[in-house]
Scaffold this motif. Structure first.
Motif, short mmCIF file in Angstrom:
data_model
loop_
_atom_site.label_atom_id
_atom_site.label_comp_id
_atom_site.label_asym_id
_atom_site.label_seq_id
_atom_site.Cartn_x
_atom_site.Cartn_y
_atom_site.Cartn_z
N ILE A 180 0.84 -1.20 0.00
CA ILE A 180 0.00 0.00 0.00
C ILE A 180 0.87 1.25 0.00
O ILE A 180 0.65 2.19 -0.76
CB ILE A 180 -0.94 0.01 1.23
N LYS A 181 1.89 1.25 0.85
CA LYS A 181 2.79 2.39 0.94
C LYS A 181 3.62 2.55 -0.34
O LYS A 181 3.86 3.67 -0.79
CB LYS A 181 3.72 2.22 2.15
N GLU A 182 4.03 1.42 -0.90
CA GLU A 182 4.86 1.46 -2.11
C GLU A 182 4.12 2.09 -3.29
O GLU A 182 4.64 2.97 -3.96
CB GLU A 182 5.29 0.03 -2.48
N VAL A 183 2.89 1.64 -3.51
CA VAL A 183 2.16 2.14 -4.67
C VAL A 183 1.54 3.51 -4.44
O VAL A 183 1.04 4.14 -5.37
CB VAL A 183 1.06 1.15 -5.12
N SER A 184 1.57 3.99 -3.20
CA SER A 184 1.07 5.35 -2.95
C SER A 184 1.98 6.39 -3.58
O SER A 184 1.56 7.51 -3.87
CB SER A 184 0.97 5.60 -1.44
N LYS A 185 3.23 6.01 -3.84
CA LYS A 185 4.20 6.93 -4.43
C LYS A 185 4.08 6.99 -5.95
O LYS A 185 4.26 8.03 -6.57
CB LYS A 185 5.62 6.51 -4.05
N LYS A 186 3.77 5.86 -6.56
CA LYS A 186 3.62 5.80 -8.02
C LYS A 186 2.96 4.47 -8.39
O LYS A 186 2.97 3.52 -7.62
CB LYS A 186 4.97 5.90 -8.72
N GLN A 187 2.39 4.43 -9.59
CA GLN A 187 1.82 3.17 -10.08
C GLN A 187 2.63 2.66 -11.25
O GLN A 187 3.14 3.44 -12.07
CB GLN A 187 0.35 3.34 -10.47
N LEU A 211 -2.31 -4.96 -5.60
CA LEU A 211 -2.35 -3.51 -5.74
C LEU A 211 -1.28 -3.03 -6.72
O LEU A 211 -0.11 -3.41 -6.63
CB LEU A 211 -2.10 -2.85 -4.38
N GLY A 212 -1.71 -2.20 -7.67
CA GLY A 212 -0.77 -1.60 -8.60
C GLY A 212 -0.32 -2.49 -9.74
O GLY A 212 0.50 -2.09 -10.56
#
Length: 227
Positions: free
Chosen positions: A59-66, A90-91
């Motif tokens: 969740i945290k990783e893809v909050s920065k970019k997709q 996710l992503g």
């Protein structure tokens, strides 16, 4: 002057995002992306889903970019949740869903965004058995409201297979996917250019509601039914 500076900043941001996304996706070819989908669906069908990329860290990783590796153009049907049937997280997938997976301008722009900005190399048009939108298009009855926009878009495919051997409904579901695949392959200027260069692959598939299996359409079938 302020407006000019804003436009410059905006376009630089878009270009930067595009370069980053394409660089990140460089290792995920259309062939590799398709294989990931096939393997994920096999796990799902066998009851061995691993449900990847669904952790708090993700969740945290893809909050920065997709950075999706494939685009799915699917039906809105509640029984065909794309991430679940392909066992992704996710992503991983850029998804568009409308009844009968009918595409119009907003859908086309979204698909182009996934290719041009996010660097996706594979588009899958995903239909499914017993599709209500296709079923309505196979009948002569009028439909209410804006639903007619969906059935009108599907009717050419249904008419093409009306006198084919086999079940009319099943044939129409497959033909509808094939027609949509060819339509996207010809869509100017972004998709057609990338497809003709071999940078982008656009394929069709049908999800079986009874088994959970995704069956990909052969090129021979797509070519034969859309002539």
């Amino acid at each position: 002057m302020k407006g000019y500076k804003f436009l410059i900043s905006f376009f630089l941001c878009v270009i930067s995002t595009q370069i980053m996304a394409q660089s990140n996706n460089a290792s995920v070819s259309a062939k590799e992306a398709l294989q990931k989908l096939v393997e994920g669906n096999l796990r799902f069908v066998q009851g061995k889903s691993i449900r990847p990329n669904q952790s708090v860290d993700r969740i945290k990783e893809v909050s920065k970019k997709q950075n999706p590796f494939a685009t799915i153009v699917g039906c809105s049907d509640s029984r065909v949740p794309n991430e679940i049937v392909f066992d992704q997280g996710l992503g991983d997938l850029f998804i568009l869903r409308t009844a009968g997976q009918v595409s119009t301008y907003a859908s086309w722009g979204s698909i182009e965004f996934s290719v041009e900005v996010l660097g996706v190399n594979l588009i899958v048009v995903l239909g499914h058995t017993k599709c209500g939108a296709v079923g309505a298009a196979c009948k002569a009855d009028d439909v209410p409201g804006h639903i007619i926009a969906l059935t009108n878009a599907i009717k050419p495919a249904a008419e093409k297979v009306k006198h084919m051997d086999g079940d009319f409904f099943d044939n129409a579901v497959k033909a509808n996917v094939a027609f949509q695949v060819v339509s996207l392959r010809k869509l100017d200027p972004i998709l057609s250019k990338s497809y003709n260069k071999g940078q982008l692959q656009i394929v069709g598939a049908v999800y079986d509601l009874e088994t959970g299996k995704v069956n990909f359409l052969s090129e021979d079938y797509i070519n034969s039914v859309t002539k």
